[in-house]
Motif scaffolding. Structure first.
Motif, PDB file in Angstrom:
ATOM      1  N   UNK A  41      40.161 -38.667  75.175  1.00  0.00           N
ATOM      2  CA  UNK A  41      39.155 -37.714  74.693  1.00  0.00           C
ATOM      3  C   UNK A  41      38.343 -38.319  73.552  1.00  0.00           C
ATOM      4  N   UNK A  42      38.998 -39.082  72.693  1.00  0.00           N
ATOM      5  CA  UNK A  42      38.284 -39.765  71.604  1.00  0.00           C
ATOM      6  C   UNK A  42      37.216 -40.707  72.169  1.00  0.00           C
ATOM      7  N   UNK A  43      37.607 -41.490  73.167  1.00  0.00           N
ATOM      8  CA  UNK A  43      36.649 -42.418  73.765  1.00  0.00           C
ATOM      9  C   UNK A  43      35.476 -41.674  74.387  1.00  0.00           C
ATOM     10  N   UNK A  44      35.759 -40.518  75.031  1.00  0.00           N
ATOM     11  CA  UNK A  44      34.683 -39.731  75.620  1.00  0.00           C
ATOM     12  C   UNK A  44      33.743 -39.206  74.545  1.00  0.00           C
ATOM     13  N   UNK A  45      34.317 -38.723  73.436  1.00  0.00           N
ATOM     14  CA  UNK A  45      33.476 -38.209  72.348  1.00  0.00           C
ATOM     15  C   UNK A  45      32.614 -39.316  71.747  1.00  0.00           C
ATOM     16  N   UNK A  46      33.204 -40.484  71.558  1.00  0.00           N
ATOM     17  CA  UNK A  46      32.427 -41.602  71.004  1.00  0.00           C
ATOM     18  C   UNK A  46      31.323 -42.029  71.971  1.00  0.00           C
ATOM     19  N   UNK A  47      31.636 -42.019  73.270  1.00  0.00           N
ATOM     20  CA  UNK A  47      30.611 -42.348  74.264  1.00  0.00           C
ATOM     21  C   UNK A  47      29.500 -41.302  74.256  1.00  0.00           C
ATOM     22  N   UNK A  48      29.883 -40.019  74.154  1.00  0.00           N
ATOM     23  CA  UNK A  48      28.891 -38.949  74.080  1.00  0.00           C
ATOM     24  C   UNK A  48      28.033 -39.101  72.838  1.00  0.00           C
ATOM     25  N   UNK A  49      28.684 -39.438  71.727  1.00  0.00           N
ATOM     26  CA  UNK A  49      27.949 -39.632  70.474  1.00  0.00           C
ATOM     27  C   UNK A  49      26.974 -40.794  70.592  1.00  0.00           C
ATOM     28  N   UNK A  50      27.390 -41.863  71.241  1.00  0.00           N
ATOM     29  CA  UNK A  50      26.514 -43.017  71.429  1.00  0.00           C
ATOM     30  C   UNK A  50      25.327 -42.651  72.325  1.00  0.00           C
ATOM     31  N   UNK A  51      25.569 -41.845  73.368  1.00  0.00           N
ATOM     32  CA  UNK A  51      24.475 -41.404  74.232  1.00  0.00           C
ATOM     33  C   UNK A  51      23.482 -40.540  73.460  1.00  0.00           C
ATOM     34  N   UNK A  52      24.001 -39.662  72.612  1.00  0.00           N
ATOM     35  CA  UNK A  52      23.117 -38.821  71.801  1.00  0.00           C
ATOM     36  C   UNK A  52      22.286 -39.681  70.865  1.00  0.00           C
ATOM     37  N   UNK A  53      22.956 -40.659  70.257  1.00  0.00           N
ATOM     38  CA  UNK A  53      22.219 -41.559  69.354  1.00  0.00           C
ATOM     39  C   UNK A  53      21.113 -42.301  70.097  1.00  0.00           C
ATOM     40  N   UNK A  88      16.152 -34.373  65.284  1.00  0.00           N
ATOM     41  CA  UNK A  88      16.798 -34.248  63.980  1.00  0.00           C
ATOM     42  C   UNK A  88      18.155 -34.940  64.017  1.00  0.00           C
ATOM     43  N   UNK A  89      18.779 -34.957  62.878  1.00  0.00           N
ATOM     44  CA  UNK A  89      20.102 -35.592  62.770  1.00  0.00           C
ATOM     45  C   UNK A  89      21.227 -34.565  62.766  1.00  0.00           C
ATOM     46  N   UNK A  90      20.967 -33.391  63.335  1.00  0.00           N
ATOM     47  CA  UNK A  90      21.973 -32.329  63.352  1.00  0.00           C
ATOM     48  C   UNK A  90      23.019 -32.628  64.431  1.00  0.00           C
ATOM     49  N   UNK A  91      23.961 -33.436  64.088  1.00  0.00           N
ATOM     50  CA  UNK A  91      25.097 -33.757  64.962  1.00  0.00           C
ATOM     51  C   UNK A  91      26.360 -33.397  64.198  1.00  0.00           C
ATOM     52  N   UNK A  92      27.180 -32.555  64.803  1.00  0.00           N
ATOM     53  CA  UNK A  92      28.370 -32.081  64.089  1.00  0.00           C
ATOM     54  C   UNK A  92      29.586 -32.144  65.001  1.00  0.00           C
ATOM     55  N   UNK A  93      30.697 -32.560  64.408  1.00  0.00           N
ATOM     56  CA  UNK A  93      31.968 -32.572  65.132  1.00  0.00           C
ATOM     57  C   UNK A  93      32.721 -31.300  64.810  1.00  0.00           C
ATOM     58  N   UNK A  94      33.105 -30.555  65.852  1.00  0.00           N
ATOM     59  CA  UNK A  94      33.808 -29.281  65.685  1.00  0.00           C
ATOM     60  C   UNK A  94      35.247 -29.448  66.161  1.00  0.00           C
ATOM     61  N   UNK A  95      36.190 -29.774  65.275  1.00  0.00           N
ATOM     62  CA  UNK A  95      37.566 -30.057  65.702  1.00  0.00           C
ATOM     63  C   UNK A  95      38.325 -28.841  66.191  1.00  0.00           C
ATOM     64  N   UNK A  96      37.879 -27.624  65.857  1.00  0.00           N
ATOM     65  CA  UNK A  96      38.620 -26.429  66.236  1.00  0.00           C
ATOM     66  C   UNK A  96      38.205 -25.872  67.596  1.00  0.00           C
TER      67      UNK A  96
END
Length: 520
Positions: free
Chosen positions: A234-246, A312-320
């Motif tokens: 899941x971490x790798x997926x989130x990082x990949x998603x974050x990279x795609x967003x970037x 914009x730079x509105x990217x947020x990680x929601x751990x809950x």
């Protein structure tokens, strides 16, 4: 030899049944200190005489001698002189003697015919008895038992401090006391068996516990390893998603940058050419080129462009937040790029009553009009009376974590209130709102009656909120006639419950002037 000593039964007592002054009272000696046994860890009361007064385990002492004889060295000293090594043992006295004391033992008349045995001949014996001497009279052997004091005594003790105590030979009383000990032993033996069984059960349970712990530990390891792999995936997926967003946002910025740079270059070219023409050209040159320059500048001025970045730079990680399942495990943690747009947020407002908690739900949306689906926004709410702006009403904002916010407040007085709802210091759609707060209870202005005919005394002009009428020109209701509800009701609003709030609002359906004629 034992004259004056009572060996059986109760002895004579002096005075009127009182014991003599020589009678012992061992119960008066109470132990002062308790010590722990080094073998069984049981507490033992230490007598007044200290450690030396403790009962000697003669059985253990006698068991030690054969073990000492079987060893390489004798390690025993003479019982009489306590100095030289033992060579012989008197079987009659049960005494261990050195060579010198053995010769002296034979020269005495009382011990001449005692049987002497070499110590080396005793090594095959399993147990060698030794006479138990009186601690008070070391020269005398304990052969008697005092029933009153419940302890062995010698003959000197009987004629002395144990005089008039019931005493008897140990061989005569051993059966009685031995049988009582046997009976007590029989009662103890089941406890031994029960304890052994309990220990066996504990051993079985301990083994089962160890196996169970190992099995659960294996389950924990399997679960943890699987969970760790799921989290890593899941971490790798989130990082990949974050990279795609970037990459997406960066591409948009680069495209906007290229467009703005091209537009800026065109603007500068047009501006520089026009300035050069106006400053360096002749009147005729300006007039000749005027049409082309004006057309170019007008086109440049009409070009639409945004002065703000398109992203914009509105990217947020929601751990809950729940992120579904991965490898069969429930996973948490999402990346959210939505940003709340106050202009898209809205909530309903209704007329509220004083001294009652009023509430509404704020629904937050993004710029595209989609529900945010998560909380965490800075929602500010203020409820202020219109005529008392310095006395705001206390409000509560509850984040539901799904893009909605539950807002509650309790107005204290009726009147007009202004409600401000802001997000990121910006008013939401339609804010501020105006809320009219009315009284908690509105009293009835009419009467609770069966019909207007009865309550008005037969007046034809009296009307009722139920809308009922009577024939003969009566404008109000009557029993069994058209529109009558069939049971008592309020003339002002038509409600059936006597203890209720009036809902009349002053409309045309129930003219207040006519209702007053009903209230007698």
């Amino acid at each position: 030899m034992l004259s004056g000593v009572t060996l059986e039964g109760g002895g004579a007592r002096s005075g009127e049944g009182r014991p003599s002054r020589t009678e012992l009272k061992p119960r008066s000696l109470q132990s002062q200190i308790g010590i722990l046994c080094p073998v069984c860890d049981a507490q033992v009361d230490l007598p007044m005489g200290g450690v030396k007064a403790l009962t000697i385990d003669h059985l253990a002492v006698n068991d030690v001698m054969p073990e000492s004889l079987r060893g390489e060295g004798q390690g025993l000293v003479c019982d009489l002189c306590n100095d030289r090594e033992v060579e012989k043992r008197c079987q009659t006295c049960k005494a261990n003697l050195c060579h010198f004391c053995c010769q002296a033992h034979r020269r005495q008349k009382k011990t001449t015919y005692h049987t002497m045995v070499d110590l080396k001949d005793l090594k095959g014996y399993s147990r060698i008895g030794k006479p138990i001497l009186c601690p008070v009279h070391p020269a005398e052997e304990l052969r008697l038992f005092c029933e009153f004091c419940d302890r062995p005594v010698c003959r000197d003790c009987v004629v002395g401090e144990h005089r008039e105590h019931p005493c008897d030979f140990t061989s005569n009383v051993i059966h009685k006391h031995g049988d009582s000990v046997w009976e007590l032993l029989k009662g103890t033996q089941p406890h031994v068996e029960a304890l052994e069984e309990a220990l066996a059960q504990i051993h079985i349970m301990n083994s089962a516990l160890q196996k169970r712990v190992e099995a659960v530990a294996a389950d924990v390891r399997t679960f943890s390893e699987g969970y760790i792999k799921a989290i890593e995936e899941h971490r790798d997926k989130l990082l990949k998603q974050l990279e795609d967003i970037r990459a997406q946002k960066e591409n948009s910025l680069q495209l906007q940058k290229a467009q703005l740079e091209q537009l800026l270059a065109d603007m500068r070219t047009g501006v520089e050419f026009t300035e050069h023409l106006l400053t360096s050209g002749s009147d005729l040159e300006i007039l000749i080129t005027k049409r082309v320059v004006v057309e170019r500048l007008r086109k440049l001025n009409k070009v639409q462009y945004s002065a703000r970045p398109g992203v914009n730079d509105k990217i947020r990680f929601c751990p809950q937040e729940k992120a579904g399942q991965c490898r069969g495990y429930e996973i948490y943690g999402t990346i959210n790029t939505k940003e709340v747009d106050p202009a898209k947020c809205a909530f309903p407002i209704d007329i509220e009553r004083a001294k009652q908690t009023a509430s509404f739900t704020l629904l937050c949306k993004d710029a595209a009009g989609e529900i945010m689906g998560r909380g965490g926004d800075n929602v500010q709410v203020a409820v202020v009376p219109k005529d008392k702006k310095d006395s705001p009403v206390r409000t509560m904002v509850q984040d539901n974590k799904d893009g909605t916010y539950y807002i509650s407040y309790t107005p204290k007085e009726p009147g007009v209130y202004t409600v401000w709802v802001c997000i990121k210091e910006q008013h939401v759609q339609g804010s501020p709102f105006t809320v009219t707060v009315r009284r908690k209870h509105r009293p009835h202005s009419g009467v609770f009656h069966c019909c207007t005919f009865c309550s008005s005394g037969g007046q034809k002009t009296a009307r009722c909120a139920c809308g009922g009428t009577m024939p003969g020109g009566y404008l109000g209701c009557g029993h069994g006639h058209k529109g009558h509800p069939g049971h008592p009701h309020w003339s002002c609003c038509g409600k059936f419950n006597e203890k209720s709030e009036c809902t009349w609002t002053g409309g045309q359906s129930a003219p207040r002037s006519l209702l007053r004629t009903v209230a007698l």
